[in-house]
Enzyme design. Structure first.
Site, mmCIF file in Angstrom:
data_model
loop_
_atom_site.group_PDB
_atom_site.id
_atom_site.type_symbol
_atom_site.label_atom_id
_atom_site.label_comp_id
_atom_site.label_asym_id
_atom_site.label_seq_id
_atom_site.Cartn_x
_atom_site.Cartn_y
_atom_site.Cartn_z
ATOM 1 N N HIS A 34 0.856 -1.193 0.000
ATOM 2 C CA HIS A 34 0.000 0.000 0.000
ATOM 3 C C HIS A 34 0.891 1.241 0.000
ATOM 4 O O HIS A 34 2.127 1.138 -0.030
ATOM 5 C CB HIS A 34 -0.945 -0.026 1.206
ATOM 6 C CG HIS A 34 -0.268 -0.251 2.521
ATOM 7 N ND1 HIS A 34 0.564 0.683 3.102
ATOM 8 C CD2 HIS A 34 -0.257 -1.318 3.352
ATOM 9 C CE1 HIS A 34 1.028 0.215 4.230
ATOM 10 N NE2 HIS A 34 0.554 -1.006 4.418
ATOM 11 N N GLU A 35 0.273 2.401 0.114
ATOM 12 C CA GLU A 35 0.990 3.680 0.022
ATOM 13 C C GLU A 35 2.123 3.779 1.059
ATOM 14 O O GLU A 35 3.124 4.443 0.812
ATOM 15 C CB GLU A 35 -0.030 4.794 0.228
ATOM 16 C CG GLU A 35 -0.014 6.022 -0.638
ATOM 17 C CD GLU A 35 0.863 6.089 -1.865
ATOM 18 O OE1 GLU A 35 1.932 6.717 -1.749
ATOM 19 O OE2 GLU A 35 0.505 5.569 -2.929
ATOM 20 N N HIS A 37 4.136 1.357 2.065
ATOM 21 C CA HIS A 37 5.296 0.685 1.457
ATOM 22 C C HIS A 37 5.861 1.531 0.313
ATOM 23 O O HIS A 37 7.078 1.645 0.159
ATOM 24 C CB HIS A 37 4.889 -0.681 0.885
ATOM 25 C CG HIS A 37 4.346 -1.643 1.899
ATOM 26 N ND1 HIS A 37 3.032 -2.030 1.935
ATOM 27 C CD2 HIS A 37 4.948 -2.318 2.918
ATOM 28 C CE1 HIS A 37 2.834 -2.896 2.906
ATOM 29 N NE2 HIS A 37 3.983 -3.091 3.529
ATOM 30 N N LYS A 147 5.761 3.280 11.523
ATOM 31 C CA LYS A 147 4.546 2.637 12.040
ATOM 32 C C LYS A 147 4.945 1.496 12.990
ATOM 33 O O LYS A 147 4.315 1.289 14.022
ATOM 34 C CB LYS A 147 3.683 2.102 10.906
ATOM 35 C CG LYS A 147 2.429 1.483 11.418
ATOM 36 C CD LYS A 147 1.531 1.121 10.278
ATOM 37 C CE LYS A 147 0.673 -0.043 10.677
ATOM 38 N NZ LYS A 147 1.447 -1.253 10.889
ATOM 39 N N ASP A 148 6.002 0.786 12.615
ATOM 40 C CA ASP A 148 6.495 -0.311 13.465
ATOM 41 C C ASP A 148 7.725 0.201 14.221
ATOM 42 O O ASP A 148 8.853 -0.232 13.955
ATOM 43 C CB ASP A 148 6.829 -1.507 12.590
ATOM 44 C CG ASP A 148 5.610 -1.991 11.829
ATOM 45 O OD1 ASP A 148 4.871 -2.810 12.366
ATOM 46 O OD2 ASP A 148 5.381 -1.514 10.700
ATOM 47 N N SER A 183 -2.218 0.042 6.787
ATOM 48 C CA SER A 183 -1.673 -1.261 7.170
ATOM 49 C C SER A 183 -2.278 -2.333 6.280
ATOM 50 O O SER A 183 -3.452 -2.238 5.892
ATOM 51 C CB SER A 183 -2.008 -1.550 8.634
ATOM 52 O OG SER A 183 -1.837 -2.918 8.901
HETATM 53 P P1 AMP Z 1 4.972 -4.918 6.539
HETATM 54 O O1 AMP Z 1 4.717 -5.293 5.120
HETATM 55 O O2 AMP Z 1 3.735 -4.613 7.321
HETATM 56 O O3 AMP Z 1 5.912 -5.868 7.247
HETATM 57 O O4 AMP Z 1 5.772 -3.546 6.484
HETATM 58 C C1 AMP Z 1 6.941 -3.400 5.731
HETATM 59 C C2 AMP Z 1 7.536 -2.049 6.024
HETATM 60 O O5 AMP Z 1 6.602 -1.035 5.664
HETATM 61 C C3 AMP Z 1 7.873 -1.824 7.517
HETATM 62 O O6 AMP Z 1 9.078 -1.113 7.625
HETATM 63 C C4 AMP Z 1 6.684 -0.995 7.982
HETATM 64 O O7 AMP Z 1 6.984 -0.194 9.108
HETATM 65 C C5 AMP Z 1 6.423 -0.156 6.751
HETATM 66 N N1 AMP Z 1 5.056 0.371 6.785
HETATM 67 C C6 AMP Z 1 3.899 -0.339 6.862
HETATM 68 N N2 AMP Z 1 2.847 0.500 6.926
HETATM 69 C C7 AMP Z 1 3.333 1.756 6.892
HETATM 70 C C8 AMP Z 1 2.750 3.062 6.941
HETATM 71 N N3 AMP Z 1 1.439 3.246 7.038
HETATM 72 N N4 AMP Z 1 3.576 4.129 6.898
HETATM 73 C C9 AMP Z 1 4.921 3.968 6.809
HETATM 74 N N5 AMP Z 1 5.530 2.768 6.763
HETATM 75 C C10 AMP Z 1 4.760 1.673 6.808
#
Ligand code: AMP
Length: 289
Positions: A34-35, A37, A147-148, A183
């Site tokens: 999503h946006e 990423h 976010k994390d 998310s």
């Molecule tokens: P994930 O796919 O949820 O494991 O996230 C992959 C990366 O994208 C991690 O570094 C997250 O912190 C980042 N990320 C996920 N959602 C967001 C968001 N809304 N804003 C900024 N970074 C994000």
């Protein structure tokens, strides 16, 4: 340049070995992009020419098998987006990591905070897979989303403890309608209002601190209000120091409000940065001048 899709570590290593100046910007993800990423990818592209996105739903970081099975996957759509963004390489390490009885990283104190408390083994699982990625890719920079936030601290610890020279670049939270932190899991929540309540709670607390009108014990009131308003469970709502997630003290420090809720069986996390603040003896939070 065409986006290379690398389906195992042999394909990846072959390409990496053929690059003269091996300066890789690495963006690890679990897909269903999503946006949020995309912002990481845009940021990586500003820092150099070779960017590598991984898509891997890491089984080790799920403490609940059902959550792993239900994690939204959309690989064809993801690859289409990544090609449109002209990402250099996409790595899909589906079968590359030995996960049966794998050695796991012990992270110490950091896992006793926030998400580590209600998601036992989660950060050890994140750290173990990140270590495997770092060993194969040896990136110059890694791009992570705020976010994390706790995950950023965990990954910085792995990089430092295992002597990697990878530079960590962080990107602010990308929010959607009503301030909702984007998310991959949000699509499993039907009532979008509940997600807005989480963000509004953070903003209300921040405003009260800015108005000089917030005591640390008021967090309990905000937690109860969320539950009253229909949020199933608040796992935590805390204000902690950014540097190491320790409790506030009388020494002014950069702090953040952290929240985790369970909404319709889905784990939702968010956080909001504050100015430098300190804790008065009476429990009031003060902005440092
Ligand atoms: P994930 O796919 O949820 O494991 O996230 C992959 C990366 O994208 C991690 O570094 C997250 O912190 C980042 N990320 C996920 N959602 C967001 C968001 N809304 N804003 C900024 N970074 C994000």
């Amino acid at each position: 340049m065409k986006t290379l899709i690398l389906r195992n570590k042999f394909e990846l290593e072959k390409v990496l070995n053929s690059i003269k100046q091996r300066k890789i910007n690495f963006i690890p993800t679990m897909g269903n992009l999503h946006e949020g990423h995309f912002e990481l990818i845009r940021s990586a592209k500003k820092h150099g020419s070779i960017n590598l996105v991984s898509i891997y739903v890491n089984p080790l970081q799920f403490n609940d098998k059902k959550d792993f099975d239900n994690y939204p996957r959309s690989i064809n759509k993801d690859l289409k987006y990544l090609k449109e963004l002209k990402v250099s390489m996409v790595y899909l390490p589906e079968k590359d990591f030995n996960l049966t009885n794998t050695s796991m990283i012990d992270l110490g104190e950091i896992v006793n905070k926030l998400c580590g408390k209600n998601r036992k083994g989660h950060f050890e699982g994140v750290a173990t897979i990140i270590l495997k990625f770092l060993l194969i890719i040896k990136p110059e920079k890694i791009f992570l989303g705020e976010k994390d936030f706790q995950q950023i601290l965990v990954i910085k610890k792995v990089i430092k403890d295992f002597n990697f020279s990878t530079n960590v670049k962080t990107v602010p939270i990308v929010r959607g309608h009503g301030g909702i932190a984007l998310s991959s899991r949000n699509q499993r929540i039907k009532n979008i209002n509940n997600l807005e309540k989480v963000y509004n709670c953070l903003i209300d607390i921040k405003n009260k601190i800015d108005e000089d009108n917030f005591c640390i014990k008021d967090l309990e009131y905000f937690k109860k209000n969320l539950v009253k308003s229909g949020i199933c469970r608040v796992n935590y709502l805390e204000i902690l120091k950014e540097s190491d997630l320790s409790e506030l003290t009388s020494i002014p420090s950069k702090c953040r409000i952290f929240i985790s809720c369970n909404i319709q069986g889905v784990n939702v996390i968010d956080n909001l940065g504050l100015k430098k603040i300190y804790l008065k003896e009476c429990g009031q939070l003060k902005i440092s001048s």
